[in-house]
Design a protein around this motif. Structure first.
Motif, PDB file in Angstrom:
ATOM      1  N   UNK A 173       0.931  -1.093  -0.007  1.00  0.00           N
ATOM      2  CA  UNK A 173      -0.106  -0.112   0.060  1.00  0.00           C
ATOM      3  C   UNK A 173       0.889   1.301   0.088  1.00  0.00           C
ATOM      4  N   UNK A 174       2.021   1.271   0.973  1.00  0.00           N
ATOM      5  CA  UNK A 174       2.757   2.321   0.935  1.00  0.00           C
ATOM      6  C   UNK A 174       3.139   2.911  -0.518  1.00  0.00           C
ATOM      7  N   UNK A 175       3.940   1.912  -1.136  1.00  0.00           N
ATOM      8  CA  UNK A 175       4.511   2.071  -2.571  1.00  0.00           C
ATOM      9  C   UNK A 175       3.413   2.762  -3.364  1.00  0.00           C
TER      10      UNK A 175
ATOM     11  N   UNK B 221      -5.708   0.390  -8.629  1.00  0.00           N
ATOM     12  CA  UNK B 221      -5.704   1.989  -9.111  1.00  0.00           C
ATOM     13  C   UNK B 221      -4.759   2.590 -10.128  1.00  0.00           C
ATOM     14  N   UNK B 222      -3.484   2.015 -10.061  1.00  0.00           N
ATOM     15  CA  UNK B 222      -2.598   2.528 -10.892  1.00  0.00           C
ATOM     16  C   UNK B 222      -2.929   1.966 -12.354  1.00  0.00           C
ATOM     17  N   UNK B 223      -3.453   0.737 -12.874  1.00  0.00           N
ATOM     18  CA  UNK B 223      -3.556   0.439 -14.052  1.00  0.00           C
ATOM     19  C   UNK B 223      -4.730   1.213 -14.709  1.00  0.00           C
TER      20      UNK B 223
ATOM     21  N   UNK C  16       3.114   8.553 -11.964  1.00  0.00           N
ATOM     22  CA  UNK C  16       4.216   8.603 -12.947  1.00  0.00           C
ATOM     23  C   UNK C  16       5.471   7.666 -12.839  1.00  0.00           C
ATOM     24  N   UNK C  17       5.667   7.182 -11.514  1.00  0.00           N
ATOM     25  CA  UNK C  17       6.824   6.647 -11.268  1.00  0.00           C
ATOM     26  C   UNK C  17       6.638   5.100 -11.148  1.00  0.00           C
TER      27      UNK C  17
ATOM     28  N   UNK D 235       2.436  -3.659 -11.468  1.00  0.00           N
ATOM     29  CA  UNK D 235       2.008  -2.694 -10.363  1.00  0.00           C
ATOM     30  C   UNK D 235       2.266  -3.430  -8.942  1.00  0.00           C
ATOM     31  N   UNK D 236       2.517  -2.725  -7.803  1.00  0.00           N
ATOM     32  CA  UNK D 236       2.510  -3.287  -6.461  1.00  0.00           C
ATOM     33  C   UNK D 236       1.060  -3.872  -6.108  1.00  0.00           C
ATOM     34  N   UNK D 237       1.528  -5.150  -5.578  1.00  0.00           N
ATOM     35  CA  UNK D 237       0.304  -5.980  -5.067  1.00  0.00           C
ATOM     36  C   UNK D 237       0.634  -6.254  -3.610  1.00  0.00           C
ATOM     37  N   UNK D 238      -0.273  -6.807  -2.750  1.00  0.00           N
ATOM     38  CA  UNK D 238      -0.165  -7.225  -1.523  1.00  0.00           C
ATOM     39  C   UNK D 238       0.523  -8.538  -1.718  1.00  0.00           C
ATOM     40  N   UNK D 239       1.354  -9.326  -0.775  1.00  0.00           N
ATOM     41  CA  UNK D 239       1.532 -10.311  -0.802  1.00  0.00           C
ATOM     42  C   UNK D 239       0.336 -11.398  -0.522  1.00  0.00           C
ATOM     43  N   UNK D 240       0.261 -12.379  -1.171  1.00  0.00           N
ATOM     44  CA  UNK D 240      -0.961 -13.427  -0.621  1.00  0.00           C
ATOM     45  C   UNK D 240      -1.104 -13.776   0.452  1.00  0.00           C
TER      46      UNK D 240
END
Length: 154
Positions: free
Chosen positions: A1-3, A121-123, A130-131, A136-141
């Motif tokens: 989430x932080x990323x 949200x990012x896709x 922009x970075x 895209x980041x996802x939480x670990x399963x």
């Protein structure tokens, strides 16, 4: 989430708009480890104790955030009432969640986007991140063994 939150423009562009108090929202954000990533928490007190889905609350939120044009505002929320109000005022809207607490599917015609989680949200809105690049980041399963509670004997 932080990323994901860090990648969403700059801190001065990020606000929390909550129907709760600032203290409660801060505790929740602290728990997730992202409270330091927002410029301000716009709470029910800053909105004159109006309900979040009132026009006045949204106007107050814009005033506190120093937003002049509602088209520059984005509401990411799990409440259809809040999405409808935001859209009626010209905000861009993202409805989070695909089911009610009872497990029934729900939609909202006023939502510009409807996604399952914030990780989607990012896709959907890559210009806000922009970075970030695909994947895209996802939480670990979630480990299934952590979901099972041992039976207590006795």
């Amino acid at each position: 989430m932080r990323q994901i939150v860090e990648a969403c423009r700059t801190k001065r562009h990020r606000f929390v708009f909550t129907a709760s108090t600032e203290q409660h929202a801060k505790r929740c954000l602290d728990r997730v480890g992202i409270s330091d990533l927002f410029a301000i928490i716009i709470d029910t007190r800053l909105c004159g104790l109006d309900t979040k889905h009132s026009e006045h609350a949204f106007e107050q939120a814009m005033l506190v955030a120093q937003a002049k044009d509602p088209r520059e505002c984005l509401l990411i929320d799990d409440s259809v009432k809040n999405i409808k109000m935001a859209k009626s005022l010209g905000w861009t809207t993202v409805l989070i969640g695909l089911e009610t607490r009872e497990g029934k599917p729900f939609t909202c015609a006023e939502a510009d986007h409807h996604i399952a989680t914030v990780y989607d949200l990012p896709p959907v809105m890559p210009h806000l991140f922009p970075t970030l690049r695909h994947p895209y980041p996802r939480p670990p399963p979630i480990r299934e063994d952590l979901l099972k509670y041992p039976r207590l004997s006795g």
